[in-house]
Design an enzyme around this catalytic site. Structure first.
Site: not given
Length: 241
Positions: A55, A146
């Site tokens: 992606v 993250y």
């Protein structure tokens, strides 16, 4: 009250759907009569359509979406779940690790939305779900990349929701809590796992499927919302003890 979902004739694209929550959702969509198409770098074990996609590569995403449209002529739902979760302190973080995390977790969502949402707008129908995390608000030692990517996704999804609401395309955000996936186990060994287990608990991927099906369904007459799962529901065996 019992709820059932009917996905007959509908096509749902799931990025990062080879494992964990994505794989559980792919099985559920298929069981509901729909077609699940998994975009991932790993081939899923579940018997669903699969396209090998990184992606972070915009051209790869665009090509995959074009393939789905050519094959099925529609995309009714998009669940953008592909993510990586490296662990390192900010001071010790490799710049390449920071870049890769944002490319997969944030850019990857942007690219797939850019490729899919125009088709939904043209049909004046569709539902997009992106994942955030409680770490987007609290942060977490050793997980700055993250947590940062997940915080940015909230602003992105809410902005996209505002842009496409007039076209009857919904964009919502799921915060699934702590779920026992391969990614979670790899990023939360030892003391971290014990912390989560002893505080909010660790859920199973299947625990998230119902809320995701709801967000994908016509019953979710909302957009720009964050659906949060704060803690794991006790297992039935707990009540018997």
């Amino acid at each position: 009250m019992k709820v059932s979902f009917d996905a007959a004739g509908e096509v749902v694209v799931i990025t990062g759907g080879a494992q964990g929550i994505g794989a559980a959702l792919a099985r559920a969509v298929t069981a509901c009569g729909g077609t699940a198409v998994v975009f991932d770098v790993v081939k899923p074990d579940v018997g669903v359509d699969y396209v090998e996609v990184d992606v972070a590569d915009r051209a790869s995403v665009e090509s995959a979406v074009a393939m789905v449209m050519a094959r099925y002529g529609r995309i009714d739902g998009l669940v953008a779940g592909a993510a990586v979760q490296p662990r390192s302190t900010v001071v010790e973080m490799d710049p390449a690790e920071w870049t890769r995390t944002l490319q997969v977790n944030l850019d990857g969502v942007v690219w797939v939305c850019q490729a899919v949402v125009p088709h939904m707008v043209a049909r004046r129908s569709g539902s997009v779900v992106v994942f955030t995390s409680g770490m987007a608000v609290t942060g977490w030692a050793g997980a700055a990349a993250y947590a940062s990517s997940k915080a940015a996704l909230i602003a992105f999804a809410k902005s996209l929701a505002a842009e496409v609401a007039e076209h009857r395309v919904r964009v919502n955000i799921a915060a699934p809590g702590v779920i026992d996936t391969e990614q979670f186990r790899g990023a939360n060994a030892g003391a971290d796992r014990e912390h989560w287990q002893d505080t909010i608990g660790i859920g199973d991927p299947e625990d998230v499927v119902g809320p995701l099906l709801f967000l994908l369904s016509d019953a979710a007459a909302m957009t720009g919302s964050v659906l949060t799962r704060e803690r794991a529901f006790p297992k039935l065996t707990t009540f018997a003890e």
